[in-house]
Design a protein around this motif. Structure first.
Motif, short mmCIF file in Angstrom:
data_model
loop_
_atom_site.label_atom_id
_atom_site.label_comp_id
_atom_site.label_asym_id
_atom_site.label_seq_id
_atom_site.Cartn_x
_atom_site.Cartn_y
_atom_site.Cartn_z
N SER A 1 0.82 -1.21 0.00
CA SER A 1 0.00 0.00 0.00
C SER A 1 0.86 1.26 0.00
CB SER A 1 -0.94 0.00 1.21
OG SER A 1 -1.80 -1.12 1.19
N TYR A 2 1.98 1.22 0.71
CA TYR A 2 2.86 2.38 0.81
C TYR A 2 4.13 2.18 -0.01
CZ TYR A 2 -0.18 3.86 4.61
OH TYR A 2 -1.26 4.24 5.35
N TYR A 3 4.00 1.39 -1.08
CA TYR A 3 5.17 1.07 -1.91
C TYR A 3 5.80 2.34 -2.49
CZ TYR A 3 7.91 -0.84 -5.78
OH TYR A 3 8.92 -1.15 -6.65
N LYS A 4 4.96 3.23 -2.99
CA LYS A 4 5.48 4.45 -3.63
C LYS A 4 6.21 5.32 -2.61
CE LYS A 4 3.99 8.23 -6.63
NZ LYS A 4 2.84 8.83 -7.34
N GLN A 5 5.62 5.51 -1.43
CA GLN A 5 6.25 6.34 -0.42
C GLN A 5 7.55 5.73 0.08
OE1 GLN A 5 3.14 5.55 -0.69
NE2 GLN A 5 1.73 7.15 -0.01
N ASP B 1 10.28 13.58 -6.21
CA ASP B 1 9.51 12.41 -5.82
C ASP B 1 9.59 11.28 -6.85
OD1 ASP B 1 8.08 13.52 -7.85
OD2 ASP B 1 6.13 13.41 -6.85
N GLY B 2 10.48 11.43 -7.84
CA GLY B 2 10.65 10.37 -8.83
C GLY B 2 9.82 10.58 -10.09
N LEU C 1 3.94 14.43 -17.87
CA LEU C 1 4.39 14.10 -16.52
C LEU C 1 4.18 12.61 -16.34
CD1 LEU C 1 3.08 17.00 -14.25
CD2 LEU C 1 5.46 16.33 -14.60
N ILE C 2 5.24 11.87 -16.00
CA ILE C 2 5.19 10.41 -15.96
C ILE C 2 5.58 9.94 -14.57
CG2 ILE C 2 6.05 8.28 -17.00
CD1 ILE C 2 6.94 10.02 -19.40
N ASN C 3 4.70 9.15 -13.95
CA ASN C 3 5.05 8.53 -12.67
C ASN C 3 4.90 7.02 -12.80
OD1 ASN C 3 2.34 7.97 -12.53
ND2 ASN C 3 1.91 9.36 -10.83
N GLU C 4 4.90 6.33 -11.67
CA GLU C 4 4.89 4.87 -11.69
C GLU C 4 3.59 4.30 -12.23
OE1 GLU C 4 5.72 3.68 -7.75
OE2 GLU C 4 7.88 4.00 -7.92
#
Length: 371
Positions: free
Chosen positions: A223-227, A272-273, A283-286
């Protein structure tokens, strides 16, 4: 879902299932061993409880005459006889003693068996008391079992009467653990019944709690993988900052932090990656890609290049509209930037005094500082 996160999810699921399966298999394999071990101790404690009940009657005086005229000398232990003859008020009868009863007799001495017949006739065993005594001995050995007692007595007319301990109907439906016989004719049969609940025999609650904690930890990590990945990247990962100056490339290696901007062929990596592709306007995130308007990209690059990522309304007006923009245009541009960041990044734009500031949320900054 980004590939790394997808791999983490399915890898974690497979690992948790594998560990759970091994745990359950080991518990299933240990159950027969535990039951066999407890049965041995249950047999020992049953015999011990029966002996204690007999010893309670050891001080009862019984008149005993071996012969008509004088006492008869007896040996300590008489050999097995399949038939015994007994004269009573019902006459003289032969009583058969099966070998299995004699071998499982609590007392094998002939004289003591005769005395015990008289004692048990006057002071019979109590099934409930015997069961309670047996339970107390099992508890001392840390054995959690459900027990039951059945007492069968064959009288001189060869009629059988049965007495059972209370609340033992379900236990008595199964096979008996063992039987012991008492009396001259082995006429009193004391049978012990025992059963075990699988959760008691295996003590499953500690393993279940461990497995639940394992699955809970996995889902929290997912659940908190991104953080978590963001924190680890900020804490340990070193990035290369590429800056183009007069068509020359200067590479500086440093620890990644909020002030760092990566520029190479129009690509920027935010703190923040999140990746900003200024040429394609993305803008590209995971997890997803967000299309951004050209003016919003220019404004975001202005923040990235500004000192402390702070811009005044006048600076924004000068860069975007050469000083001819209105306050409503500035507010609209800031609003579009906020909306773009909200969908694709943790970065936010806040108003502090006369400055607009590009920064990380306070909760993430606080967690990073505490860590």
């Amino acid at each position: 879902m980004k590939r790394s996160r997808l791999i983490f999810f399915w890898g974690g699921i497979v690992a948790c299932i594998l560990i759970t399966s091994i745990y359950v298999y080991s518990l299933c394999c240990s159950y027969p061993e535990r039951v066999a071990e407890w049965n041995v101790q249950a047999e020992e404690t049953f015999v011990k409880a029966l002996e204690l009940e007999v010893q309670k009657r050891g001080n009862i005086v019984v008149p005993f005459v071996a012969g008509v005229n004088s006492p008869e000398m007896k040996t300590l232990k008489s050999p097995y006889r399949s038939f015994v003859t007994l004269t009573s008020r019902y006459g003289t009868h032969d009583y058969e003693i099966p070998r299995v009863k004699f071998d499982n007799s609590l007392i094998k001495d002939t004289e003591k068996r005769m005395l015990l017949s008289y004692v048990l006739e006057e002071h019979p065993l109590n099934a409930d008391t015997l069961n309670t005594s047996w339970n107390s001995l099992l508890i001392r050995k840390s054995i959690k079992a459900n027990t039951g007692i059945r007492l069968s007595t064959i009288d001189l007319l060869k009629q059988t009467s049965v007495v059972c301990s209370p609340d033992s109907i379900k236990i008595l439906e199964g096979d008996s653990l063992l039987s012991r016989y008492l009396g001259f004719r082995c006429e009193v049969e004391a049978t012990g019944f025992v059963s075990y609940s699988w959760w008691q025999a295996l003590e499953v609650w500690p393993p279940i709690i461990i497995l639940l904690l394992l699955w809970l930890c996995f889902f929290l990590l997912f659940s908190y993988y991104k953080q978590i990945t963001l924190f680890l990247r900020r804490k340990f990962v070193k990035k290369e900052t590429v800056v183009n100056i007069q068509e020359k490339t200067i590479v500086v290696e440093r620890k990644m932090h909020l002030e760092e901007v990566v520029e190479q062929t129009g690509l920027y990596e935010l703190a923040d990656g999140t990746i900003l592709d200024s040429r394609k306007g993305l803008l590209i995130n995971e997890e997803k890609t967000r299309q951004v308007q050209p003016q919003t990209i220019i404004l975001l690059k202005l923040f990235l290049c500004a000192k402390d990522y702070r811009l005044t309304a006048e600076e924004i007006n000068k860069k975007l509209w050469e000083g001819k923009g209105s306050s409503s245009q500035i507010h609209a541009a800031i609003h579009r930037l906020r909306e773009a960041l909200k969908d694709a990044s943790f970065l936010i734009v806040e108003k502090e005094d006369k400055y607009y500031c590009l920064k990380m949320p306070h909760s993430i900054e606080k967690n990073s500082t505490e860590a």
